[in-house]
Design a protein around this motif. Structure first.
Motif, PDB file in Angstrom:
ATOM      1  N   VAL A   1     -12.953  -2.451  -5.017  1.00  0.00           N
ATOM      2  CA  VAL A   1     -12.692  -3.483  -4.050  1.00  0.00           C
ATOM      3  C   VAL A   1     -13.531  -4.612  -3.922  1.00  0.00           C
ATOM      4  O   VAL A   1     -13.302  -5.653  -4.193  1.00  0.00           O
ATOM      5  CB  VAL A   1     -12.484  -2.771  -2.692  1.00  0.00           C
TER       6      VAL A   1
ATOM      7  N   ILE B   1      -8.169 -10.433   2.184  1.00  0.00           N
ATOM      8  CA  ILE B   1      -8.186  -9.041   2.080  1.00  0.00           C
ATOM      9  C   ILE B   1      -8.023  -8.446   0.649  1.00  0.00           C
ATOM     10  O   ILE B   1      -6.960  -8.873   0.177  1.00  0.00           O
ATOM     11  CB  ILE B   1      -7.255  -8.343   3.093  1.00  0.00           C
TER      12      ILE B   1
ATOM     13  N   MET C   1       0.793  -1.126   0.012  1.00  0.00           N
ATOM     14  CA  MET C   1       0.083   0.058  -0.067  1.00  0.00           C
ATOM     15  C   MET C   1       0.914   1.207  -0.166  1.00  0.00           C
ATOM     16  O   MET C   1       1.971   1.227   0.313  1.00  0.00           O
ATOM     17  CB  MET C   1      -0.771   0.146   1.229  1.00  0.00           C
TER      18      MET C   1
ATOM     19  N   GLY D   1      -7.822  -4.815  -0.629  1.00  0.00           N
ATOM     20  CA  GLY D   1      -7.554  -3.269  -0.230  1.00  0.00           C
ATOM     21  C   GLY D   1      -7.135  -2.282  -1.306  1.00  0.00           C
ATOM     22  O   GLY D   1      -6.404  -2.642  -2.065  1.00  0.00           O
TER      23      GLY D   1
ATOM     24  N   ALA E   1      -3.337  -2.415   5.804  1.00  0.00           N
ATOM     25  CA  ALA E   1      -3.918  -3.923   5.891  1.00  0.00           C
ATOM     26  C   ALA E   1      -3.006  -4.674   6.662  1.00  0.00           C
ATOM     27  O   ALA E   1      -1.780  -5.301   6.310  1.00  0.00           O
ATOM     28  CB  ALA E   1      -3.812  -4.463   4.655  1.00  0.00           C
TER      29      ALA E   1
ATOM     30  N   ALA F   1     -17.996  -2.736   0.080  1.00  0.00           N
ATOM     31  CA  ALA F   1     -17.190  -1.564   0.071  1.00  0.00           C
ATOM     32  C   ALA F   1     -17.592   0.114  -0.541  1.00  0.00           C
ATOM     33  O   ALA F   1     -17.189   0.793  -0.169  1.00  0.00           O
ATOM     34  CB  ALA F   1     -15.709  -2.086  -0.437  1.00  0.00           C
TER      35      ALA F   1
ATOM     36  N   ASP G   1     -10.050   1.293   1.217  1.00  0.00           N
ATOM     37  CA  ASP G   1     -11.209   0.635   1.385  1.00  0.00           C
ATOM     38  C   ASP G   1     -10.826  -0.919   1.293  1.00  0.00           C
ATOM     39  O   ASP G   1      -9.909  -1.163   0.560  1.00  0.00           O
ATOM     40  CB  ASP G   1     -11.996   1.019   0.191  1.00  0.00           C
ATOM     41  N   LEU G   2     -11.431  -1.638   2.060  1.00  0.00           N
ATOM     42  CA  LEU G   2     -11.188  -3.047   2.126  1.00  0.00           C
ATOM     43  C   LEU G   2     -12.472  -4.085   2.066  1.00  0.00           C
ATOM     44  O   LEU G   2     -13.458  -3.529   2.907  1.00  0.00           O
ATOM     45  CB  LEU G   2     -10.240  -3.296   3.257  1.00  0.00           C
TER      46      LEU G   2
ATOM     47  N   LEU H   1      -6.768  -5.502  11.164  1.00  0.00           N
ATOM     48  CA  LEU H   1      -6.215  -4.169  10.295  1.00  0.00           C
ATOM     49  C   LEU H   1      -5.901  -3.022  11.249  1.00  0.00           C
ATOM     50  O   LEU H   1      -6.475  -2.764  12.343  1.00  0.00           O
ATOM     51  CB  LEU H   1      -7.589  -3.662   9.664  1.00  0.00           C
TER      52      LEU H   1
END
Ligand code: ADP
Ligand code: MG
Length: 349
Positions: free
Chosen positions: A195, A211, A1, A213, A9, A296, A217-218, A231
């Motif tokens: 997502v 997951i 990320m 992400g 995450a 999401a 947003d996940l 998280l």
């Protein structure tokens, strides 16, 4: 990320306090205990942010990788279809035809616009995809040195904002903005939808523990080899540090809106990217909102709505929305949580 991602995450950490920020290579596999159980992760730059897919699997890594690539490809498809930067996207065509004619859009775009209109109603206009009429005015912040728009500029643009005026015709599958200068922007709901689509691609391939992400947003499904996914919630004022940790004990979507990723300071005042359609100016009251919900797209839109409404009114919206919980950090860094989150959040001292 991306560095300082809004919602990290951190579920990938095996023990102890998870570390936020970009970790390792573009693709990484992590062995988690014995028996080949591992978390396989893939990342790609999509929709202007880093998307990350993590799959907990005891099966062959190659199979997980294939599913991850398919999920990322699915998000890339959403990006192409919704991008405001591509002339042929639905959003661009509707905007170009503002004040002229209805435009036929895909079922996907139409459904997102319908959802958006519903969230506008529910949030008394705090969330509004026609906020985009204000965007040209606030580009002044990007001047060197940054400039603030005048009251007249803001008021003129604000008169063009109003989701109720967006005409959606499901039978014809068209969207129409009745006045020139009106514009749609799906920035507060599109990534959440991306997502969701990524998650569906995994489920279609028989993947159940993951997951997905992107930009805060996940979607979380299943567990990490029997342990709930955890998280990290980014601290809104301390870059790279966590405010707390959220444990998700069931399938959930999570979205975070914050004022700390994209902002410009002018005269000591923070001008961030979430605008209050009622004032035409950056909203006040919240520093970050983390919201859980069934999918999401909804969570993304509602997090933005709550952010604009501010801590008190925002929490009231959460409380009257079934299946939705939130953690709100106000500008004084006071934290409030809806009842359903208590016991699931551990705040960092
Ligand atoms: P982020 O994109 O940073 O994760 P959000 O989901 O809250 O955060 O989306 C912010 C984006 O939503 C803005 O960049 C802008 O494109 C759009 N937006 C800003 N204000 C509003 C609003 N009042 N209603 C709907 N969309 C908005
Ligand atoms: Mg949002």
């Amino acid at each position: 990320m991306r560095p300082g991602a809004i919602l990290v995450a951190a579920a990938l950490a095996t023990a102890g306090c998870p570390s936020p920020g970009p970790a390792g290579d573009a693709a990484a596999g992590e062995h988690d205990g014995a028996g080949g159980a591992r978390v396989v992760t893939g990342r790609r730059q999509l929709m202007g942010t880093d998307f990350e897919v993590s799959v907990a699997t005891a099966g062959p890594e190659a199979r997980a990788r294939e599913a991850i690539e398919a999920a990322l490809d699915a998000v890339a498809g959403v990006e192409r279809r919704l991008s405001p930067h591509l002339d042929e996207s639905d959003v661009s065509r509707v905007n170009a035809a503002a004040g002229a004619e209805p435009v036929r859009v895909s079922e996907e775009t139409f459904s997102l616009l319908e959802l958006s209109q519903q969230i506008s109603e529910r949030s008394a206009g705090a969330f509004d995809v026609t906020f985009a009429a204000l965007v040209p005015v606030w580009r002044a912040l990007r001047d060197q040195p940054p400039r603030l728009p005048t009251d007249q500029e803001i008021d003129a643009a604000r008169a063009l904002v109003g989701s109720r005026r967006l005409v959606l015709d499901r039978a014809a599958m068209t969207a129409y903005l009745p006045e020139r200068g009106m514009a749609l922007g799906l920035g507060a709901v599109g990534k959440g939808h991306g997502v969701d689509v990524g998650a569906e691609a995994l489920i279609d391939r028989g993947v159940h523990d993951f997951i997905v992400g992107g930009g805060g947003d996940l979607v979380v499904r299943g567990t990490k080899h029997g342990t709930p996914w955890r998280l990290g919630i980014q601290h809104p004022r301390r870059r790279g540090e966590l405010l707390g940790e959220l444990t998700l004990d069931r399938d959930q979507a999570v979205a975070t809106s914050g004022d700390y990723e994209r902002f410009v300071e002018v005269g000591g005042v923070r001008y961030h990217h979430i605008l209050d359609p009622r004032t035409g100016r950056p909203s006040q009251g919240c520093a970050s909102v983390t919201l859980t919900g069934p999918d999401a797209a909804l969570a993304d839109a509602l997090a933005t709505a709550v952010f604009v409404l501010g801590p008190a009114e925002g929490m009231r919206l959460v409380e009257r929305t079934p299946g939705v919980e939130a953690l709100i950090v106000d500008e004084q860094l006071r934290v409030t949580m809806s009842a359903g989150l208590r016991g699931r959040v551990r705040l960092v001292e």
